[in-house]
Write a protein that holds these residues in place. Structure first.
Motif, PDB file in Angstrom:
ATOM      1  N   PRO A   5      12.653  12.914  -5.539  1.00 60.39           N
ATOM      2  CA  PRO A   5      11.461  13.053  -4.695  1.00 60.39           C
ATOM      3  C   PRO A   5      11.477  12.017  -3.588  1.00 60.39           C
ATOM      4  CG  PRO A   5      10.909  11.892  -6.680  1.00 60.39           C
ATOM      5  CD  PRO A   5      12.356  12.280  -6.823  1.00 60.39           C
ATOM      6  N   GLY A   6      10.658  12.240  -2.565  1.00 63.05           N
ATOM      7  CA  GLY A   6      10.518  11.259  -1.496  1.00 63.05           C
ATOM      8  C   GLY A   6       9.509  10.209  -1.903  1.00 63.05           C
ATOM      9  N   ALA A   7       9.631   9.035  -1.314  1.00 67.64           N
ATOM     10  CA  ALA A   7       8.655   7.981  -1.580  1.00 67.64           C
ATOM     11  C   ALA A   7       7.567   8.046  -0.515  1.00 67.64           C
ATOM     12  CB  ALA A   7       9.337   6.617  -1.564  1.00 67.64           C
ATOM     13  N   ALA A   8       6.435   7.469  -0.840  1.00 67.43           N
ATOM     14  CA  ALA A   8       5.363   7.408   0.152  1.00 67.43           C
ATOM     15  C   ALA A   8       5.810   6.510   1.299  1.00 67.43           C
ATOM     16  CB  ALA A   8       4.103   6.859  -0.488  1.00 67.43           C
ATOM     17  N   ALA A   9       5.482   6.931   2.526  1.00 70.09           N
ATOM     18  CA  ALA A   9       5.847   6.101   3.670  1.00 70.09           C
ATOM     19  C   ALA A   9       5.083   4.787   3.575  1.00 70.09           C
ATOM     20  CB  ALA A   9       5.494   6.806   4.969  1.00 70.09           C
ATOM     21  N   PRO A  10       5.768   3.672   3.630  1.00 75.00           N
ATOM     22  CA  PRO A  10       5.076   2.393   3.441  1.00 75.00           C
ATOM     23  C   PRO A  10       4.183   2.058   4.627  1.00 75.00           C
ATOM     24  CG  PRO A  10       7.371   2.057   4.003  1.00 75.00           C
ATOM     25  CD  PRO A  10       7.200   3.521   3.851  1.00 75.00           C
ATOM     26  N   ASP A  11       3.093   1.419   4.329  1.00 74.26           N
ATOM     27  CA  ASP A  11       2.209   0.929   5.382  1.00 74.26           C
ATOM     28  C   ASP A  11       2.783  -0.362   5.936  1.00 74.26           C
ATOM     29  OD1 ASP A  11       0.294   2.826   5.510  1.00 74.26           O
ATOM     30  OD2 ASP A  11      -0.887   1.985   3.857  1.00 74.26           O
ATOM     31  N   LEU A  12       2.988  -0.408   7.220  1.00 77.38           N
ATOM     32  CA  LEU A  12       3.472  -1.641   7.829  1.00 77.38           C
ATOM     33  C   LEU A  12       2.462  -2.062   8.887  1.00 77.38           C
ATOM     34  CD1 LEU A  12       7.232  -0.737   8.302  1.00 77.38           C
ATOM     35  CD2 LEU A  12       6.181  -1.950   6.411  1.00 77.38           C
ATOM     36  N   PRO A  13       1.363  -2.646   8.487  1.00 79.15           N
ATOM     37  CA  PRO A  13       0.305  -2.943   9.461  1.00 79.15           C
ATOM     38  C   PRO A  13       0.686  -4.063  10.423  1.00 79.15           C
ATOM     39  CG  PRO A  13      -0.288  -3.766   7.307  1.00 79.15           C
ATOM     40  CD  PRO A  13       1.001  -3.034   7.133  1.00 79.15           C
ATOM     41  N   ALA A  14       1.579  -4.934  10.047  1.00 78.41           N
ATOM     42  CA  ALA A  14       1.868  -6.086  10.901  1.00 78.41           C
ATOM     43  C   ALA A  14       3.156  -5.905  11.682  1.00 78.41           C
ATOM     44  CB  ALA A  14       1.967  -7.348  10.046  1.00 78.41           C
ATOM     45  N   ALA A  15       4.109  -5.190  11.091  1.00 82.42           N
ATOM     46  CA  ALA A  15       5.415  -5.125  11.738  1.00 82.42           C
ATOM     47  C   ALA A  15       5.410  -4.091  12.855  1.00 82.42           C
ATOM     48  CB  ALA A  15       6.476  -4.762  10.697  1.00 82.42           C
TER      49      ALA A  15
ATOM     50  N   ALA B 263      16.407   6.997  -7.725  1.00 81.39           N
ATOM     51  CA  ALA B 263      15.056   7.120  -8.259  1.00 81.39           C
ATOM     52  C   ALA B 263      15.066   6.691  -9.721  1.00 81.39           C
ATOM     53  CB  ALA B 263      14.552   8.553  -8.143  1.00 81.39           C
ATOM     54  N   VAL B 264      14.009   5.969 -10.149  1.00 86.18           N
ATOM     55  CA  VAL B 264      13.875   5.550 -11.540  1.00 86.18           C
ATOM     56  C   VAL B 264      12.683   6.295 -12.128  1.00 86.18           C
ATOM     57  CG1 VAL B 264      13.529   3.623 -13.109  1.00 86.18           C
ATOM     58  CG2 VAL B 264      14.758   3.273 -10.973  1.00 86.18           C
ATOM     59  N   ASN B 265      12.924   7.075 -13.153  1.00 86.15           N
ATOM     60  CA  ASN B 265      11.865   7.902 -13.775  1.00 86.15           C
ATOM     61  C   ASN B 265      11.057   8.643 -12.711  1.00 86.15           C
ATOM     62  OD1 ASN B 265      12.732   6.763 -16.115  1.00 86.15           O
ATOM     63  ND2 ASN B 265      10.708   6.276 -16.891  1.00 86.15           N
ATOM     64  N   GLY B 266      11.750   9.177 -11.725  1.00 88.09           N
ATOM     65  CA  GLY B 266      11.061   9.959 -10.711  1.00 88.09           C
ATOM     66  C   GLY B 266      10.405   9.138  -9.623  1.00 88.09           C
ATOM     67  N   GLN B 267      10.580   7.807  -9.649  1.00 88.38           N
ATOM     68  CA  GLN B 267      10.053   6.952  -8.589  1.00 88.38           C
ATOM     69  C   GLN B 267      11.188   6.644  -7.622  1.00 88.38           C
ATOM     70  OE1 GLN B 267       6.720   5.509  -8.367  1.00 88.38           O
ATOM     71  NE2 GLN B 267       6.458   7.271  -9.712  1.00 88.38           N
ATOM     72  N   ARG B 268      11.105   7.184  -6.424  1.00 91.31           N
ATOM     73  CA  ARG B 268      12.164   6.950  -5.443  1.00 91.31           C
ATOM     74  C   ARG B 268      12.115   5.497  -4.979  1.00 91.31           C
ATOM     75  NH1 ARG B 268      14.405  10.261  -1.496  1.00 91.31           N
ATOM     76  NH2 ARG B 268      16.087   9.109  -0.473  1.00 91.31           N
ATOM     77  N   LEU B 269      13.280   4.906  -4.859  1.00 88.51           N
ATOM     78  CA  LEU B 269      13.344   3.515  -4.423  1.00 88.51           C
ATOM     79  C   LEU B 269      13.516   3.452  -2.915  1.00 88.51           C
ATOM     80  CD1 LEU B 269      15.626   1.890  -7.127  1.00 88.51           C
ATOM     81  CD2 LEU B 269      13.174   2.274  -7.150  1.00 88.51           C
ATOM     82  N   THR B 270      12.747   2.605  -2.286  1.00 88.71           N
ATOM     83  CA  THR B 270      12.918   2.346  -0.862  1.00 88.71           C
ATOM     84  C   THR B 270      13.279   0.874  -0.692  1.00 88.71           C
ATOM     85  OG1 THR B 270      10.668   1.636  -0.425  1.00 88.71           O
ATOM     86  CG2 THR B 270      11.062   3.995  -0.429  1.00 88.71           C
ATOM     87  N   ALA B 271      13.362   0.465   0.569  1.00 89.01           N
ATOM     88  CA  ALA B 271      13.688  -0.931   0.825  1.00 89.01           C
ATOM     89  C   ALA B 271      12.575  -1.851   0.346  1.00 89.01           C
ATOM     90  CB  ALA B 271      13.935  -1.139   2.316  1.00 89.01           C
ATOM     91  N   LEU B 272      11.369  -1.299   0.175  1.00 89.17           N
ATOM     92  CA  LEU B 272      10.235  -2.144  -0.204  1.00 89.17           C
ATOM     93  C   LEU B 272       9.848  -1.983  -1.673  1.00 89.17           C
ATOM     94  CD1 LEU B 272       7.893  -1.796   2.892  1.00 89.17           C
ATOM     95  CD2 LEU B 272       9.166  -3.783   2.145  1.00 89.17           C
ATOM     96  N   THR B 273      10.637  -1.236  -2.451  1.00 88.44           N
ATOM     97  CA  THR B 273      10.267  -1.005  -3.845  1.00 88.44           C
ATOM     98  C   THR B 273      10.741  -2.178  -4.702  1.00 88.44           C
ATOM     99  OG1 THR B 273      10.632   1.323  -3.451  1.00 88.44           O
ATOM    100  CG2 THR B 273      10.336   0.647  -5.718  1.00 88.44           C
ATOM    101  N   ALA B 274       9.798  -2.800  -5.389  1.00 86.45           N
ATOM    102  CA  ALA B 274      10.138  -3.917  -6.263  1.00 86.45           C
ATOM    103  C   ALA B 274      10.280  -3.411  -7.691  1.00 86.45           C
ATOM    104  CB  ALA B 274       9.069  -4.985  -6.195  1.00 86.45           C
TER     105      ALA B 274
END
Lengths: 110, 293
Positions: B265-275, B189-200
């Motif tokens: 913290p946990g990250a928000a579950a990403p929206d994957l509308p197409a996949a 996590a960077v400054n409390g922002q959890r990194l996921t596979a989609l975090t840029a």
């Protein structure tokens, strides 16, 4: 005494009434003030020298203001407005300071 | 030089002396001294009028400059206030989203905790959440803190006119995060922002965005994993080397500390509308359509 009161009155009037200056003339206002100050210091010195003349004062005041504004205007047209206003301020500043020194010598004898 | 000398010495208008001379030669009755009594009132009034005019000129000029300044600062303050308001609102919303996510996980646990199938599903969800970064986690690890140079403009390596020298940039943060992953970090996590596979992590102007959220220094990167191994591997790897280079060239300070109990913290579950998962039909009904009667 009266001149000082007149000056203060003018400042108060200017601040209170907020006369609208045409936008085209606004850049020349500060330089005009410096030019006018030079005329005023010259007048005070002349007064102390005993050679004050109201007509000379009024004419030098008006012409100072006009010439300073004109020089800066010309400079603006030629693209050297900033440098020319610096020049005007330097020359007038030197004059103001040496006149102020002369006045000081005369008033305080120092 | 004569022009300058003239300016310095002849400070009084010539015409005063001239007038005085002509007056004394024309009419010696009125000597050129301080005797304003003999003047007509109109002539002594003229200088007063001129002085009032000078005062007004000065007053107007002062007023004008002040008005212009007020205009500029007013606008800037307005914009800054707007930014603060929006940031506060977005923080509030993020907090609310986090609360709702917690609520959802509690309800989920309750709903799945009853039978064997539910328990298996819950276990699956937990491992998926751990892997995807949507689950809040804790554990031992290291904390890497990066900051801008004490005086960004005058850092040793700073090229003139480059405001970004002396600041931590997106590339630095990317290198640190990649270095931590490579060193075996399990969650970052960077400054409390959890990194996921989609975090840029990218730069926008002078700000660094992590997952579209602008962060300001110091940047605190928390990584969970085997603390000792993480520290050694990280400092030995490219991320650590970059930090050391930045420190010596641009004077960017950084610290690496071990922590026994980091909490991310946990990250928000990403929206994957197409996949959609492979092997299923492309127009499979989505979860909420299924849930509706």
């Amino acid at each position: 005494m009266i001149p000082a009161v007149a000056l203060v009155l003018g400042v108060v009037l200017g601040l209170a009434l907020e006369p609208t200056v045409p936008a085209a003339l606004q850049p020349y206002l500060p330089i005009a003030v410096v030019a006018a100050l030079d005329a005023v210091f010259g007048a005070i010195r002349a007064q102390l020298d005993g050679i004050f003349d109201d007509r000379v004062f009024v004419v030098s005041f008006v012409s100072n203001v006009l010439v300073a504004a004109l020089v800066v205007f010309l400079g603006d047209q030629l693209g050297v407005g900033g440098q020319l206003s610096t020049g005007v301020v330097v020359v007038l500043g030197i004059r103001i300071f040496s006149n102020a020194a002369a006045i000081r010598r005369r008033v305080f004898h120092a | 030089m004569s022009l300058l000398v003239d300016i310095m010495t002849n400070t009084l208008d010539e015409s005063y002396a001239e007038r005085a001379r002509s007056r004394s030669s024309a009419g010696p009755v009125e000597p050129a001294d301080r005797t304003p009594v003999a003047r007509p009132w109109r002539r002594s009034l003229l200088p007063v009028v001129v002085l009032v005019a000078l005062g007004m000129l000065t007053g107007t000029a002062v007023k004008q400059v002040r008005a212009r300044e007020a205009e500029g600062t007013g606008l800037r303050a307005d914009l800054a206030q707007q930014v603060r308001d929006r940031t506060a609102a977005s923080d509030e919303l993020a907090q609310r989203a986090q609360d709702l996510r917690d609520e959802v996980s509690v309800v989920q646990e309750q709903a799945l905790g009853n039978d064997a199938l539910g328990k298996r599903l819950a276990g699956q969800l937990t491992s998926l959440g751990l892997a995807s970064g949507t689950l809040a986690v804790r554990g031992p690890g290291i904390v890497v803190t990066l900051d801008d140079a004490p005086d960004p403009g005058t850092a040793d390596g700073a090229r003139p006119g480059n405001a970004l020298d002396g600041r931590v940039q997106d590339r630095d943060l990317q290198a640190v995060v990649n270095g931590l992953w490579a060193a075996g970090a399990e969650a970052i996590a960077v400054n409390g922002q959890r990194l996921t596979a989609l975090t840029a992590i990218r730069g926008a102007g002078e700000a660094v965005l992590v997952g579209l959220r602008p962060l300001s220094p110091p940047y605190v990167v928390q990584a969970i994993g085997d603390a000792k191994e993480l520290e050694v591997e990280f400092l030995d790897g490219r991320g650590g080397r970059r930090l050391i280079t930045n420190m010596s060239v641009y004077r960017l300070p950084f610290t690496v500390e071990r922590g026994d109990r980091l909490s991310l913290p946990g990250a928000a579950a990403p929206d994957l509308p197409a996949a959609v998962p492979r092997g299923t039909n492309a127009n499979v009904p989505s979860a909420d359509e299924e849930g509706s009667p």
